[in-house]
Structures are given as structure tokens and as C-alpha cells.
Write a protein that holds these residues in place. Structure first.
Motif, PDB file in Angstrom:
ATOM      1  N   UNK A  41     -16.683 -16.860   0.215  1.00  0.00           N
ATOM      2  CA  UNK A  41     -15.746 -16.706  -0.901  1.00  0.00           C
ATOM      3  C   UNK A  41     -15.334 -15.254  -1.067  1.00  0.00           C
ATOM      4  N   UNK A  42     -16.292 -14.338  -0.871  1.00  0.00           N
ATOM      5  CA  UNK A  42     -16.003 -12.916  -0.998  1.00  0.00           C
ATOM      6  C   UNK A  42     -15.066 -12.456   0.112  1.00  0.00           C
ATOM      7  N   UNK A  43     -15.227 -13.012   1.300  1.00  0.00           N
ATOM      8  CA  UNK A  43     -14.367 -12.648   2.419  1.00  0.00           C
ATOM      9  C   UNK A  43     -12.944 -13.159   2.221  1.00  0.00           C
ATOM     10  N   UNK A  48     -11.223  -5.897  -3.267  1.00  0.00           N
ATOM     11  CA  UNK A  48     -10.432  -4.725  -2.919  1.00  0.00           C
ATOM     12  C   UNK A  48     -10.255  -4.655  -1.415  1.00  0.00           C
ATOM     13  N   UNK A  49      -9.065  -4.238  -0.989  1.00  0.00           N
ATOM     14  CA  UNK A  49      -8.811  -4.005   0.424  1.00  0.00           C
ATOM     15  C   UNK A  49      -7.772  -2.900   0.562  1.00  0.00           C
ATOM     16  N   UNK A  50      -7.659  -2.344   1.742  1.00  0.00           N
ATOM     17  CA  UNK A  50      -6.672  -1.299   1.999  1.00  0.00           C
ATOM     18  C   UNK A  50      -5.596  -1.843   2.936  1.00  0.00           C
ATOM     19  N   UNK A  51      -4.351  -1.709   2.503  1.00  0.00           N
ATOM     20  CA  UNK A  51      -3.214  -2.139   3.301  1.00  0.00           C
ATOM     21  C   UNK A  51      -2.431  -0.912   3.738  1.00  0.00           C
ATOM     22  N   UNK A  52      -1.940  -0.940   4.972  1.00  0.00           N
ATOM     23  CA  UNK A  52      -1.152   0.173   5.499  1.00  0.00           C
ATOM     24  C   UNK A  52       0.303  -0.241   5.666  1.00  0.00           C
ATOM     25  N   UNK A  53       1.210   0.567   5.151  1.00  0.00           N
ATOM     26  CA  UNK A  53       2.642   0.289   5.299  1.00  0.00           C
ATOM     27  C   UNK A  53       3.055   0.576   6.744  1.00  0.00           C
ATOM     28  N   UNK A  73      -9.148   1.442   8.162  1.00  0.00           N
ATOM     29  CA  UNK A  73     -10.255   1.941   7.350  1.00  0.00           C
ATOM     30  C   UNK A  73     -10.680   0.961   6.261  1.00  0.00           C
ATOM     31  N   UNK A  74     -10.028  -0.215   6.208  1.00  0.00           N
ATOM     32  CA  UNK A  74     -10.373  -1.215   5.197  1.00  0.00           C
ATOM     33  C   UNK A  74     -11.636  -1.974   5.593  1.00  0.00           C
ATOM     34  N   UNK A  75     -12.495  -2.243   4.637  1.00  0.00           N
ATOM     35  CA  UNK A  75     -13.690  -3.050   4.905  1.00  0.00           C
ATOM     36  C   UNK A  75     -13.300  -4.494   5.206  1.00  0.00           C
ATOM     37  N   UNK A  76     -12.214  -4.948   4.581  1.00  0.00           N
ATOM     38  CA  UNK A  76     -11.675  -6.279   4.872  1.00  0.00           C
ATOM     39  C   UNK A  76     -10.786  -6.149   6.103  1.00  0.00           C
ATOM     40  N   UNK A  77     -11.055  -6.926   7.147  1.00  0.00           N
ATOM     41  CA  UNK A  77     -10.398  -6.736   8.435  1.00  0.00           C
ATOM     42  C   UNK A  77      -9.283  -7.737   8.724  1.00  0.00           C
ATOM     43  N   UNK A 146       1.355   5.039   4.824  1.00  0.00           N
ATOM     44  CA  UNK A 146       0.608   5.149   3.562  1.00  0.00           C
ATOM     45  C   UNK A 146      -0.409   4.016   3.444  1.00  0.00           C
ATOM     46  N   UNK A 147      -1.593   4.343   2.936  1.00  0.00           N
ATOM     47  CA  UNK A 147      -2.627   3.337   2.657  1.00  0.00           C
ATOM     48  C   UNK A 147      -2.609   3.024   1.169  1.00  0.00           C
ATOM     49  N   UNK A 148      -2.567   1.726   0.839  1.00  0.00           N
ATOM     50  CA  UNK A 148      -2.475   1.291  -0.558  1.00  0.00           C
ATOM     51  C   UNK A 148      -3.652   0.378  -0.872  1.00  0.00           C
ATOM     52  N   UNK A 149      -4.332   0.645  -1.980  1.00  0.00           N
ATOM     53  CA  UNK A 149      -5.427  -0.221  -2.414  1.00  0.00           C
ATOM     54  C   UNK A 149      -4.851  -1.458  -3.097  1.00  0.00           C
ATOM     55  N   UNK A 150      -5.383  -2.628  -2.766  1.00  0.00           N
ATOM     56  CA  UNK A 150      -4.805  -3.869  -3.281  1.00  0.00           C
ATOM     57  C   UNK A 150      -5.858  -4.954  -3.428  1.00  0.00           C
ATOM     58  N   UNK A 151      -5.510  -5.967  -4.210  1.00  0.00           N
ATOM     59  CA  UNK A 151      -6.309  -7.183  -4.340  1.00  0.00           C
ATOM     60  C   UNK A 151      -5.392  -8.367  -4.103  1.00  0.00           C
ATOM     61  N   UNK A 152      -5.836  -9.332  -3.303  1.00  0.00           N
ATOM     62  CA  UNK A 152      -5.031 -10.520  -3.013  1.00  0.00           C
ATOM     63  C   UNK A 152      -5.958 -11.621  -2.472  1.00  0.00           C
ATOM     64  N   UNK A 153      -5.517 -12.902  -2.550  1.00  0.00           N
ATOM     65  CA  UNK A 153      -4.303 -13.390  -3.219  1.00  0.00           C
ATOM     66  C   UNK A 153      -4.606 -13.744  -4.669  1.00  0.00           C
ATOM     67  N   UNK A 154      -3.571 -13.722  -5.497  1.00  0.00           N
ATOM     68  CA  UNK A 154      -3.726 -14.004  -6.921  1.00  0.00           C
ATOM     69  C   UNK A 154      -2.578 -14.898  -7.394  1.00  0.00           C
ATOM     70  N   UNK A 155      -2.795 -15.608  -8.489  1.00  0.00           N
ATOM     71  CA  UNK A 155      -1.741 -16.401  -9.103  1.00  0.00           C
ATOM     72  C   UNK A 155      -1.813 -17.878  -8.766  1.00  0.00           C
ATOM     73  N   UNK A 156      -1.217 -18.683  -9.641  1.00  0.00           N
ATOM     74  CA  UNK A 156      -1.223 -20.139  -9.496  1.00  0.00           C
ATOM     75  C   UNK A 156       0.192 -20.705  -9.361  1.00  0.00           C
ATOM     76  N   UNK A 157       1.132 -19.841  -9.015  1.00  0.00           N
ATOM     77  CA  UNK A 157       2.528 -20.247  -8.904  1.00  0.00           C
ATOM     78  C   UNK A 157       2.809 -20.688  -7.462  1.00  0.00           C
ATOM     79  N   UNK A 158       2.264 -21.836  -7.088  1.00  0.00           N
ATOM     80  CA  UNK A 158       2.457 -22.340  -5.729  1.00  0.00           C
ATOM     81  C   UNK A 158       2.520 -23.867  -5.748  1.00  0.00           C
ATOM     82  N   UNK A 159       3.042 -24.409  -4.670  1.00  0.00           N
ATOM     83  CA  UNK A 159       3.218 -25.858  -4.562  1.00  0.00           C
ATOM     84  C   UNK A 159       1.882 -26.529  -4.248  1.00  0.00           C
TER      85      UNK A 159
END
Length: 403
Positions: A41-43, A48-53, A73-77, A146-159
Motif C-alpha cells: 500500500x505504501x509503494x 512523497x516522491x520526486x518528479x523531474x520535469x 533521486x526519488x525513493x519511489x522508483x 527541475x525536481x518537484x516534490x509531489x504526492x499522488x494519486x489523489x481524488x475520487x473524480x474517476x469513472x
């Protein structure tokens, strides 16, 4: 399932409990040190994860699409699996302020998978707002690399096929088109078994975002996607619908009783559609509205206390053993007041729905926007509130989690 008789069946609980106790007695007494379900579930849902543009595409009316890969450099691969319509919450440190902003994912889920021939990616499309605190920061600071810190996925707006009808009536305005861009690509490329009638409200034809791409998707869709553009301003060369997205226009193209309605756009569109949808006699389960972020015109609500307008109040904040005193303007959310003071408080949706910023109101009074009040009834009784959708009406004292 076998039915053996009334009394035999209702005693099933006793049999299950007996089996459970027998299994416990036979089990190994050594403690389980690892929890594989929690780890998985954590994976799949990292904090938190790092995304690169890796790519920035300039679009119409001062909008940009940012493409991200997972940073080395993100722990989430890998990009966590998501559904069309969900969003990413980006984290920002600007000056002394910590803040977050949610942006709908505009790319399709299959484009983030390992089977993507182009390296798996995720995209968001952002429109620059005049004097927008975050969008101006993004325009000045987000570059390729640029490296951006982010959290995903979120929200319940889906089919959800177990809940929704086979046909999606999608109603969008402005940058609210982005989650439907993700859904439409899923449908056309055979990854989502549904149909879509997309009503997109714009001012002029030149303002229609993703116009050419939606035309191409519609042509490839074999009838699964129909796009109806509606222009609010006169345009003599435009052959589509004009005015606003009304109940009459929706009826013209849709089977009302056998469709699920998904709505995403600016707050003014929500207010207009709330009246129009009454004419359609929709069931509550047929309508899904995407959260639209913080309310910026809270004084326009008729039940906002007149005597509190334009005033600034004292806010006493308890964080663990620490107490901080700060000021809060009644026209801005309590969360904004915390962020301006440099207090880090977790929040993702900024619309009172996700519950991450849940806090305790110890004293005083706040105004909660009813449309954004995602609290449980028990929380309302016990004095909990969501700072992102609450506005001070008096001096207040609050307790927030320690991060």
C-alpha cells in the motif's frame, strides 16, 4: 452458497469462530515483523516522491503542459498507478511559506505504465493566473530538469463501472478540461470501457484547449467520444453551440437517464450548473463534481456573517507543546494564514474533502463553505474542522497535528 436450513445457517458464525480459534492455536507464536500488505500500500500510494520535469509544452491562453518522469533521486522508483480524473498534489517552499497545490493529471494512466514505449510519464496542464501566487512561481521556476516534490494519486473524480453508467456526460470549463483529457484518451485507446459526451465551455474558439487533439480523438473513437464545444461570446464563423452549457443543450445530445455526469471547471460554472441540473431531475448518484480548490470569493455567500467581512482576527495555534500566535483575515482560509506564517500543515485537495488538514477548533467561530464541507458528522459534533475550507469569524484557538 448452500442453504441447509434456517437454524443451521444462522449458526454459521459459531462455526467460523471455532475455525478461527483452531487456526490461532496452530499458528506460529513468533511475531510477524513485516507487513507485506502495508508495504505494498505504501509503494502504491507513497506519501512523497520526486518528479523531474522532462518536457514543457506551451499551449493556448498562457497554459503549459509539464511532463514528468520519476527523478533518479526519488525513493519511489515508478509512477504510482492512477485513474483518469485523479490529481497530483505538489509541495512548495516559497520564502518561509510551505504550501501545496492540486493539479489534475492530463495524461492517460496507460502512458505512465511500464508498457509505454516512450519512458513512462505523467503530465499536468496548468493555466497561469494573473497575480496567482503559485502559478507565477511555477512560470518563473519550473524548468526542464527541475525536481518537484509531489504526492499522488489523489481524488475520487474517476469513472467506476460498478457505480456509473456506461456513458459519461462530461461538463468542463476552462482548465477543467484536463481530467477529461485523461479519461478521453483512456476511452479512445481501449483502456476504459465507457463512452463520453464532452461539453466544453469556452469564451472564443481560439480559447478551446486541446481543440485539435480532441478532434483527432473523436475521429478515432468509433463513436465512443463526442465533443460539443459551447462558446459564451459571439463568433460568426463558429458552427457549434453558443451561450452557456444549459440543460437544453445537454438534453439535445444526451440520454439523461442512462448517463453519469462529471463536472469540472471554475466556481462560477458550478453555481450556474447547480440550477441547470435541477431541470434534468438527476439522481444524486448520477452527479460527480471535482473539487475546485479554495473559495476565493467567500464574502459572496449569503450566510457569511456581514460583521466579519474585511476584518482580521487573532489565531492561537497549538502544535505539540508549542503555541504560536498569528493573524488571520476573514476573507482567507485558516490554512492560508498558517502558511503565511511558515507553519507546515499537510493539505492536498485544498477543498475540504481529502481530510489531510483535519484540525481541532478549541475556541471561537469559523465559517465553513457548505459545498466544501467534507467532514464526517462526528467531526462536526466533536469540533474538528478543515482549515482549507474554513474562514475565521472571530478570534480562534486551534490545535493542529505536528509534522
Amino acid at each position: 452458497m448452500k442453504v441447509k436450513g434456517f437454524f443451521h445457517d444462522i449458526k454459521g458464525t459459531d462455526r467460523i469462530l471455532k475455525i478461527r480459534h483452531e487456526n490461532i492455536e496452530r499458528s506460529n507464536a513468533e511475531k510477524i515483523k513485516a507487513d507485506p500488505i502495508r508495504r505494498l500500500a505504501k509503494e502504491l500510494h507513497p506519501d512523497k516522491m520526486l518528479l523531474e520535469i522532462v518536457k514543457i509544452e506551451e499551449l493556448k491562453w498562457d497554459a503549459k503542459t509539464f511532463r514528468f518522469h520519476v527523478s533518479k533521486s526519488s525513493k519511489v522508483k515508478f509512477i504510482p498507478p492512477f485513474q483518469g480524473g485523479q490529481y497530483i498534489s505538489f509541495k512548495f517552499k516559497i520564502g518561509k511559506s510551505y504550501t501545496t497545490r492540486p493539479y489534475s493529471i492530463s495524461s492517460a494512466p496507460f502512458e505512465a505504465g511500464d508498457l509505454n514505449e516512450d519512458k513512462p510519464f505523467v503530465e499536468v496542464t496548468i493555466k497561469k493566473k494573473e497575480k496567482g501566487f503559485i502559478s507565477e512561481y511555477i512560470w518563473e521556476n519550473w524548468k526542464v530538469g527541475s525536481e518537484i516534490e509531489a504526492t499522488m494519486p489523489l481524488g475520487e473524480f474517476y469513472y467506476e463501472p460498478l457505480r456509473d453508467y456506461d456513458t459519461i456526460v462530461a461538463i468542463a470549463g476552462g482548465s477543467g478540461i484536463t481530467p477529461f483529457h485523461s479519461m478521453a484518451r483512456e476511452i479512445v485507446y481501449g483502456k476504459l470501457n465507457a463512452k463520453m459526451k464532452l461539453f466544453y465551455g469556452s469564451r472564443l474558439e481560439k480559447d478551446i484547449l486541446f481543440k485539435e487533439e480532441f478532434e483527432n480523438l473523436q475521429e478515432k473513437s468509433d463513436g465512443k467520444l463526442q465533443v460539443i464545444n459551447v462558446l459564451s461570446d459571439e463568433d460568426s464563423t463558429f458552427e457549434g453551440e453558443s451561450g452557456f452549457i444549459t440543460s437544453d443543450i445537454i438534453k439535445k445530445y444526451s440520454d439523461i437517464e442512462k448517463s453519469s455526469f462529471f463536472i469540472c471547471g471554475p466556481q462560477v460554472m458550478y453555481k450556474f450548473l447547480s440550477k441547470e441540473l435541477l431541470d434534468l431531475n438527476l439522481k444524486r448518484k448520477q452527479v460527480r463534481r471535482e473539487v475546485f480548490g479554495e473559495t476565493h470569493d467567500v464574502y459572496s455567500f449569503v450566510d457569511f456573517k456581514e460583521e466579519a467581512k474585511g476584518k482580521t482576527f487573532n489565531i492561537k495555534v497549538h502544535i505539540g507543546e508549542k503555541t504560536i500566535d498569528l493573524k488571520g483575515y476573514s476573507g482567507e482560509s485558516v490554512l492560508t494564514a498558517l502558511e503565511k506564517e511558515g507553519i507546515r500543515h499537510d493539505s492536498h485537495c485544498r477543498s475540504g474533502q481529502c481530510g489531510f488538514c483535519r484540525s481541532r477548533l478549541l475556541r471561537g467561530d469559523v465559517y465553513v463553505v457548505s459545498e466544501n464541507d467534507g467532514r464526517r458528522e462526528a467531526d462536526k459534533i466533536e469540533g474538528y474542522f478543515h482549515p482549507c475550507s474554513s474562514y475565521p469569524l472571530s478570534d480562534i484557538e486551534i490545535k493542529i497535528p505536528q509534522y
